[in-house]
Enzyme design. Structure first.
Site, PDB file in Angstrom:
ATOM      1  N   THR A   1      45.029 -71.904 -20.139  1.00 38.33           N
ATOM      2  CA  THR A   1      46.034 -70.626 -19.614  1.00 38.33           C
ATOM      3  C   THR A   1      47.401 -71.319 -19.658  1.00 38.33           C
ATOM      4  O   THR A   1      48.166 -70.343 -19.619  1.00 38.33           O
ATOM      5  CB  THR A   1      45.683 -70.575 -17.941  1.00 38.33           C
ATOM      6  OG1 THR A   1      45.711 -71.822 -17.612  1.00 38.33           O
ATOM      7  CG2 THR A   1      44.069 -70.185 -17.827  1.00 38.33           C
TER       8      THR A   1
ATOM      9  N   GLY B   1      39.269 -71.473 -22.300  1.00 37.90           N
ATOM     10  CA  GLY B   1      39.899 -71.352 -21.138  1.00 37.90           C
ATOM     11  C   GLY B   1      41.409 -72.106 -20.877  1.00 37.90           C
ATOM     12  O   GLY B   1      41.765 -72.123 -19.645  1.00 37.90           O
TER      13      GLY B   1
ATOM     14  N   HIS C   1      42.784 -82.789 -17.954  1.00 38.41           N
ATOM     15  CA  HIS C   1      42.632 -82.401 -16.888  1.00 38.41           C
ATOM     16  C   HIS C   1      41.816 -84.020 -16.498  1.00 38.41           C
ATOM     17  O   HIS C   1      40.543 -84.220 -17.044  1.00 38.41           O
ATOM     18  CB  HIS C   1      41.677 -81.491 -16.373  1.00 38.41           C
ATOM     19  CG  HIS C   1      42.032 -80.199 -16.415  1.00 38.41           C
ATOM     20  ND1 HIS C   1      42.920 -79.513 -15.710  1.00 38.41           N
ATOM     21  CD2 HIS C   1      42.388 -79.462 -17.836  1.00 38.41           C
ATOM     22  CE1 HIS C   1      43.315 -78.378 -15.958  1.00 38.41           C
ATOM     23  NE2 HIS C   1      43.133 -78.362 -17.202  1.00 38.41           N
TER      24      HIS C   1
ATOM     25  N   ASN D   1      41.175 -77.850 -22.583  1.00 40.56           N
ATOM     26  CA  ASN D   1      40.720 -76.387 -22.843  1.00 40.56           C
ATOM     27  C   ASN D   1      41.615 -75.879 -23.870  1.00 40.56           C
ATOM     28  O   ASN D   1      42.864 -76.263 -24.166  1.00 40.56           O
ATOM     29  CB  ASN D   1      40.912 -75.550 -21.569  1.00 40.56           C
ATOM     30  CG  ASN D   1      40.208 -75.859 -20.715  1.00 40.56           C
ATOM     31  OD1 ASN D   1      39.110 -76.252 -20.550  1.00 40.56           O
ATOM     32  ND2 ASN D   1      40.808 -75.969 -19.353  1.00 40.56           N
TER      33      ASN D   1
ATOM     34  N   HIS E   1      47.202 -80.352 -22.655  1.00 41.39           N
ATOM     35  CA  HIS E   1      47.088 -81.025 -21.619  1.00 41.39           C
ATOM     36  C   HIS E   1      45.760 -81.388 -21.314  1.00 41.39           C
ATOM     37  O   HIS E   1      44.804 -80.780 -21.718  1.00 41.39           O
ATOM     38  CB  HIS E   1      47.574 -80.520 -20.213  1.00 41.39           C
ATOM     39  CG  HIS E   1      46.854 -78.941 -19.903  1.00 41.39           C
ATOM     40  ND1 HIS E   1      47.359 -77.968 -20.645  1.00 41.39           N
ATOM     41  CD2 HIS E   1      46.001 -78.430 -18.957  1.00 41.39           C
ATOM     42  CE1 HIS E   1      46.277 -76.662 -20.359  1.00 41.39           C
ATOM     43  NE2 HIS E   1      45.630 -77.343 -19.421  1.00 41.39           N
TER      44      HIS E   1
ATOM     45  N   ASP F   1      47.263 -81.743  -9.756  1.00 47.01           N
ATOM     46  CA  ASP F   1      46.914 -80.556 -10.003  1.00 47.01           C
ATOM     47  C   ASP F   1      47.240 -79.902  -8.808  1.00 47.01           C
ATOM     48  O   ASP F   1      46.952 -80.279  -7.667  1.00 47.01           O
ATOM     49  CB  ASP F   1      45.638 -80.173 -10.665  1.00 47.01           C
ATOM     50  CG  ASP F   1      45.573 -78.677 -10.954  1.00 47.01           C
ATOM     51  OD1 ASP F   1      45.451 -77.728 -10.130  1.00 47.01           O
ATOM     52  OD2 ASP F   1      45.333 -78.611 -12.361  1.00 47.01           O
TER      53      ASP F   1
ATOM     54  N   HIS G   1      50.438 -75.390 -23.640  1.00 46.41           N
ATOM     55  CA  HIS G   1      51.203 -77.046 -23.712  1.00 46.41           C
ATOM     56  C   HIS G   1      49.861 -77.700 -23.642  1.00 46.41           C
ATOM     57  O   HIS G   1      49.113 -77.792 -22.607  1.00 46.41           O
ATOM     58  CB  HIS G   1      51.921 -77.094 -22.581  1.00 46.41           C
ATOM     59  CG  HIS G   1      52.761 -78.422 -22.748  1.00 46.41           C
ATOM     60  ND1 HIS G   1      54.165 -78.462 -23.040  1.00 46.41           N
ATOM     61  CD2 HIS G   1      52.364 -79.766 -22.843  1.00 46.41           C
ATOM     62  CE1 HIS G   1      54.565 -79.708 -22.899  1.00 46.41           C
ATOM     63  NE2 HIS G   1      53.320 -80.389 -22.762  1.00 46.41           N
TER      64      HIS G   1
END
Length: 112
Positions: free
Chosen positions: A93, A91, A100, A85, A98, A29, A96
């Site tokens: 943004t 949350g 974390h 998210n 994904h 990230d 796509h």
């Protein structure tokens, strides 16, 4: 398609890759929230967890299986967190799917 994660998966935008296979990509990230912060994405565009179907849901199992390998390679022997998210209030943004992978420090609860 104007999806930043699709462009990263296609190699149009550079990233610091941690893992890649025919189904997914994992990369660091750019704005890490922990000492280890890796994004894991399917190469197929799936907008969010709400868009998973019986036909494409196996990608989540694959990503989680690879996440365990990434965590071990990153030295996260004391644990880690995987976050998804979903939707605006969740949350999300980037539209796509994904995940974390966060680690390298103790995680607080509740998050957010």
């Amino acid at each position: 398609m104007d999806c930043i994660f699709c462009k990263i998966a296609n190699g149009e935008i550079p990233s610091t890759k941690v893992y890649e296979d025919e189904k997914m990509l994992a990369f660091r990230d750019l704005d890490p929230q922990a000492p280890v912060h890796i994004l894991m994405i399917p190469k197929e565009h799936i907008a969010s967890a709400d868009d998973l179907t019986e036909e494409n849901a196996q990608i989540v199992a694959h990503i989680f299986t690879v996440a365990k390998k990434i965590a071990a390679a990153e030295g996260l022997t004391n644990g880690y967190r995987i976050v998804n998210n979903c939707g605006e209030d969740g949350g999300q943004t980037v539209k796509h799917l994904h995940f974390h992978l966060l680690g390298g420090r103790s995680m607080a609860w509740p998050p957010g």
